[in-house]
Design a protein around this motif. Structure first.
Motif, PDB file in Angstrom:
ATOM      1  N   GLU A  20       0.986  -0.857   0.296  1.00 33.64           N
ATOM      2  CA  GLU A  20       0.141   0.024  -0.314  1.00 33.64           C
ATOM      3  C   GLU A  20       1.024   1.370   0.124  1.00 33.64           C
ATOM      4  O   GLU A  20       2.091   1.217   0.642  1.00 33.64           O
ATOM      5  CB  GLU A  20      -0.284   0.131   1.269  1.00 33.64           C
ATOM      6  N   GLU A  21       0.690   2.032  -1.062  1.00 36.32           N
ATOM      7  CA  GLU A  21       1.352   3.166  -1.174  1.00 36.32           C
ATOM      8  C   GLU A  21       0.513   4.561  -1.236  1.00 36.32           C
ATOM      9  O   GLU A  21      -0.308   4.736  -1.132  1.00 36.32           O
ATOM     10  CB  GLU A  21       2.419   3.077  -2.823  1.00 36.32           C
ATOM     11  N   ASP A  22       1.210   5.962  -0.407  1.00 34.06           N
ATOM     12  CA  ASP A  22       0.814   6.533  -0.351  1.00 34.06           C
ATOM     13  C   ASP A  22       1.207   7.620  -1.313  1.00 34.06           C
ATOM     14  O   ASP A  22       1.894   8.361  -1.715  1.00 34.06           O
ATOM     15  CB  ASP A  22       1.175   7.496   1.184  1.00 34.06           C
TER      16      ASP A  22
ATOM     17  N   ARG B 251     -10.517  -4.443  -4.078  1.00 38.59           N
ATOM     18  CA  ARG B 251      -9.782  -3.232  -4.278  1.00 38.59           C
ATOM     19  C   ARG B 251      -9.304  -2.887  -5.638  1.00 38.59           C
ATOM     20  O   ARG B 251      -7.914  -1.482  -6.174  1.00 38.59           O
ATOM     21  CB  ARG B 251      -8.458  -2.762  -3.410  1.00 38.59           C
ATOM     22  N   ARG B 252      -9.372  -3.067  -6.900  1.00 36.21           N
ATOM     23  CA  ARG B 252      -9.340  -2.526  -7.941  1.00 36.21           C
ATOM     24  C   ARG B 252      -9.430  -1.515  -8.457  1.00 36.21           C
ATOM     25  O   ARG B 252      -8.837  -0.987  -9.267  1.00 36.21           O
ATOM     26  CB  ARG B 252     -10.441  -2.967  -9.203  1.00 36.21           C
ATOM     27  N   ASP B 253     -10.153  -0.450  -7.414  1.00 33.29           N
ATOM     28  CA  ASP B 253     -10.094   1.194  -7.712  1.00 33.29           C
ATOM     29  C   ASP B 253      -9.720   1.526  -7.004  1.00 33.29           C
ATOM     30  O   ASP B 253      -8.866   2.408  -7.167  1.00 33.29           O
ATOM     31  CB  ASP B 253     -11.183   1.502  -7.425  1.00 33.29           C
ATOM     32  N   CYS B 254      -8.285   0.968  -6.562  1.00 32.78           N
ATOM     33  CA  CYS B 254      -7.577   2.098  -5.881  1.00 32.78           C
ATOM     34  C   CYS B 254      -5.567   0.858  -6.212  1.00 32.78           C
ATOM     35  O   CYS B 254      -4.746   1.221  -5.528  1.00 32.78           O
ATOM     36  CB  CYS B 254      -7.149   1.668  -4.284  1.00 32.78           C
ATOM     37  N   HIS B 255      -5.852   0.791  -7.401  1.00 36.04           N
ATOM     38  CA  HIS B 255      -4.586   0.000  -7.890  1.00 36.04           C
ATOM     39  C   HIS B 255      -4.039   1.547  -8.450  1.00 36.04           C
ATOM     40  O   HIS B 255      -4.388   1.788  -9.048  1.00 36.04           O
ATOM     41  CB  HIS B 255      -4.881  -1.458  -9.192  1.00 36.04           C
ATOM     42  N   ARG B 256      -2.082   1.059  -8.443  1.00 36.95           N
ATOM     43  CA  ARG B 256      -1.789   2.345  -8.785  1.00 36.95           C
ATOM     44  C   ARG B 256      -1.691   2.225 -10.479  1.00 36.95           C
ATOM     45  O   ARG B 256      -1.983   2.988 -11.072  1.00 36.95           O
ATOM     46  CB  ARG B 256      -0.775   1.646  -8.371  1.00 36.95           C
ATOM     47  N   SER B 257      -1.909   0.982 -10.762  1.00 40.13           N
ATOM     48  CA  SER B 257      -2.095   0.781 -12.180  1.00 40.13           C
ATOM     49  C   SER B 257      -3.078  -0.453 -12.889  1.00 40.13           C
ATOM     50  O   SER B 257      -3.043  -1.470 -12.197  1.00 40.13           O
ATOM     51  CB  SER B 257      -0.656   1.011 -13.653  1.00 40.13           C
TER      52      SER B 257
ATOM     53  N   ILE C 198       5.809   4.117   1.243  1.00 34.13           N
ATOM     54  CA  ILE C 198       4.925   2.773   1.708  1.00 34.13           C
ATOM     55  C   ILE C 198       4.562   2.651   3.008  1.00 34.13           C
ATOM     56  O   ILE C 198       5.229   2.915   4.102  1.00 34.13           O
ATOM     57  CB  ILE C 198       5.794   1.785   1.458  1.00 34.13           C
ATOM     58  N   LEU C 199       3.270   2.525   2.842  1.00 31.47           N
ATOM     59  CA  LEU C 199       2.344   2.142   4.569  1.00 31.47           C
ATOM     60  C   LEU C 199       2.650   1.287   4.513  1.00 31.47           C
ATOM     61  O   LEU C 199       3.048   0.895   6.106  1.00 31.47           O
ATOM     62  CB  LEU C 199       0.801   2.638   3.997  1.00 31.47           C
ATOM     63  N   ARG C 200       2.333  -0.038   4.262  1.00 35.42           N
ATOM     64  CA  ARG C 200       2.821  -1.273   4.672  1.00 35.42           C
ATOM     65  C   ARG C 200       3.033  -2.600   3.440  1.00 35.42           C
ATOM     66  O   ARG C 200       2.186  -2.329   2.129  1.00 35.42           O
ATOM     67  CB  ARG C 200       1.545  -1.420   5.078  1.00 35.42           C
ATOM     68  N   ALA C 201       3.610  -3.198   3.105  1.00 33.46           N
ATOM     69  CA  ALA C 201       3.215  -4.448   2.528  1.00 33.46           C
ATOM     70  C   ALA C 201       2.208  -5.216   3.988  1.00 33.46           C
ATOM     71  O   ALA C 201       2.448  -5.687   4.631  1.00 33.46           O
ATOM     72  CB  ALA C 201       4.700  -5.547   3.091  1.00 33.46           C
ATOM     73  N   ALA C 202       1.127  -6.247   2.789  1.00 30.58           N
ATOM     74  CA  ALA C 202       0.581  -7.016   3.016  1.00 30.58           C
ATOM     75  C   ALA C 202       0.094  -8.203   2.031  1.00 30.58           C
ATOM     76  O   ALA C 202       0.569  -8.676   0.918  1.00 30.58           O
ATOM     77  CB  ALA C 202      -0.744  -6.471   2.562  1.00 30.58           C
ATOM     78  N   TRP C 203       0.316  -9.645   2.834  1.00 32.45           N
ATOM     79  CA  TRP C 203      -0.944 -10.524   1.994  1.00 32.45           C
ATOM     80  C   TRP C 203      -2.067 -10.865   1.752  1.00 32.45           C
ATOM     81  O   TRP C 203      -2.646 -10.685   2.490  1.00 32.45           O
ATOM     82  CB  TRP C 203      -0.382 -11.717   2.314  1.00 32.45           C
ATOM     83  N   LEU C 204      -2.558 -10.329   0.163  1.00 29.56           N
ATOM     84  CA  LEU C 204      -4.059 -10.715  -0.131  1.00 29.56           C
ATOM     85  C   LEU C 204      -4.401 -11.233  -1.109  1.00 29.56           C
ATOM     86  O   LEU C 204      -3.438 -12.450  -1.571  1.00 29.56           O
ATOM     87  CB  LEU C 204      -3.790  -9.121  -0.775  1.00 29.56           C
ATOM     88  N   ASP C 205      -5.562 -12.737  -0.580  1.00 26.85           N
ATOM     89  CA  ASP C 205      -5.995 -12.744  -1.496  1.00 26.85           C
ATOM     90  C   ASP C 205      -6.294 -12.684  -3.112  1.00 26.85           C
ATOM     91  O   ASP C 205      -6.416 -11.151  -2.992  1.00 26.85           O
ATOM     92  CB  ASP C 205      -6.437 -14.131  -0.826  1.00 26.85           C
ATOM     93  N   LEU C 206      -6.894 -13.494  -3.811  1.00 31.07           N
ATOM     94  CA  LEU C 206      -7.655 -13.135  -5.082  1.00 31.07           C
ATOM     95  C   LEU C 206      -8.734 -11.761  -5.013  1.00 31.07           C
ATOM     96  O   LEU C 206      -8.934 -10.563  -5.507  1.00 31.07           O
ATOM     97  CB  LEU C 206      -8.059 -13.971  -6.028  1.00 31.07           C
TER      98      LEU C 206
ATOM     99  N   GLY D 247      -4.198   9.379  -3.481  1.00 29.59           N
ATOM    100  CA  GLY D 247      -4.698   8.573  -1.775  1.00 29.59           C
ATOM    101  C   GLY D 247      -3.511   7.009  -1.508  1.00 29.59           C
ATOM    102  O   GLY D 247      -2.651   7.276  -2.458  1.00 29.59           O
ATOM    103  N   VAL D 248      -4.581   6.518  -1.081  1.00 25.71           N
ATOM    104  CA  VAL D 248      -3.281   5.358  -0.742  1.00 25.71           C
ATOM    105  C   VAL D 248      -4.057   4.431  -1.565  1.00 25.71           C
ATOM    106  O   VAL D 248      -5.233   3.756  -2.438  1.00 25.71           O
ATOM    107  CB  VAL D 248      -4.423   4.455   0.086  1.00 25.71           C
ATOM    108  N   GLN D 249      -2.663   3.496  -2.600  1.00 27.63           N
ATOM    109  CA  GLN D 249      -2.923   2.730  -3.803  1.00 27.63           C
ATOM    110  C   GLN D 249      -2.277   1.753  -3.461  1.00 27.63           C
ATOM    111  O   GLN D 249      -1.410   1.110  -2.823  1.00 27.63           O
ATOM    112  CB  GLN D 249      -2.170   3.398  -4.927  1.00 27.63           C
ATOM    113  N   LEU D 250      -2.356   0.539  -4.371  1.00 25.04           N
ATOM    114  CA  LEU D 250      -2.764  -0.525  -3.729  1.00 25.04           C
ATOM    115  C   LEU D 250      -1.150  -0.906  -5.517  1.00 25.04           C
ATOM    116  O   LEU D 250      -1.336  -0.542  -6.469  1.00 25.04           O
ATOM    117  CB  LEU D 250      -2.978  -2.050  -3.842  1.00 25.04           C
ATOM    118  N   ASN D 251      -0.446  -1.826  -5.478  1.00 25.02           N
ATOM    119  CA  ASN D 251       0.452  -1.854  -6.674  1.00 25.02           C
ATOM    120  C   ASN D 251       1.065  -3.702  -6.028  1.00 25.02           C
ATOM    121  O   ASN D 251       0.650  -3.538  -5.125  1.00 25.02           O
ATOM    122  CB  ASN D 251       1.423  -1.213  -6.314  1.00 25.02           C
ATOM    123  N   GLN D 252       1.926  -4.103  -6.691  1.00 23.99           N
ATOM    124  CA  GLN D 252       3.398  -4.806  -6.671  1.00 23.99           C
ATOM    125  C   GLN D 252       4.605  -4.188  -5.903  1.00 23.99           C
ATOM    126  O   GLN D 252       4.510  -3.033  -6.468  1.00 23.99           O
ATOM    127  CB  GLN D 252       3.341  -5.769  -7.543  1.00 23.99           C
ATOM    128  N   PRO D 253       5.148  -5.041  -5.421  1.00 24.56           N
ATOM    129  CA  PRO D 253       6.614  -3.949  -5.045  1.00 24.56           C
ATOM    130  C   PRO D 253       7.434  -3.697  -6.434  1.00 24.56           C
ATOM    131  O   PRO D 253       7.177  -5.054  -7.304  1.00 24.56           O
ATOM    132  CB  PRO D 253       7.067  -5.404  -4.104  1.00 24.56           C
TER     133      PRO D 253
END
Length: 149
Positions: free
Chosen positions: A23-25, A118-124, A104-112, A30-36
């Motif tokens: 999760e990236e600020d 959370r697709r609306d907050c994917h970085r791309s 980087i706010l945190r790293a998290a293990w998420l299921d599909l 706002g907060v977005q979700l991305n792969q490392p």
């Protein structure tokens, strides 16, 4: 002036049906979700860049096994073009005391389902595309890469 795309790397890391994401600020969005993921730096190979980015953003040591794909994407938000090299692999050690990269706010293990919800907050759009390609079994040998020091 010569136009140049931004070269980036990303890691698709799956363990027991969960994926390691960050999760990236992104202050403007706002907060977005991305792969490392991150940018290739001078004097490093594309593979080294991915290993470094995973460590900096998650505190995990990453061992790449495969290239999942090479992606060309233009962000209309920032008018920036990216060439992304996405790798799959495993993580080994975790350094609980390591400070994560700025933003980087945190790293998290998420299921599909969590990732899709959370697709609306994917970085791309590449976040889901890389996972979909991984799930489709796309794997290319790392022998394709050559790096000269």
């Amino acid at each position: 002036m010569i136009w140049k795309p931004n070269v980036t790397v990303a890691a698709i890391i799956e363990r027991a049906g969960k994926y390691l994401l960050v999760e990236e600020d992104q202050q403007e969005w706002g907060v977005q979700l991305n792969q490392p993921a991150g940018h290739l730096e001078p004097n490093e190979s594309i593979i080294q860049a991915c290993v470094r980015e995973v460590l900096e953003e998650t505190a995990y040591t990453f061992i790449p096994h495969w290239l999942v794909g090479i992606y060309h994407w233009h962000s209309n938000k920032t008018d920036t073009t990216f060439i992304r090299f996405a790798f799959s692999g495993t993580v080994t050690e975790f350094d609980a005391g390591r400070m994560l990269d700025s933003g980087i706010l945190r790293a998290a293990w998420l299921d599909l389902s969590e990732i899709r919800d959370r697709r609306d907050c994917h970085r791309s759009p590449l976040v889901m595309q890389c996972i979909d390609d991984y799930l489709a079994g796309k794997r290319y040998s790392l022998e394709i890469f050559t790096h000269y020091d």
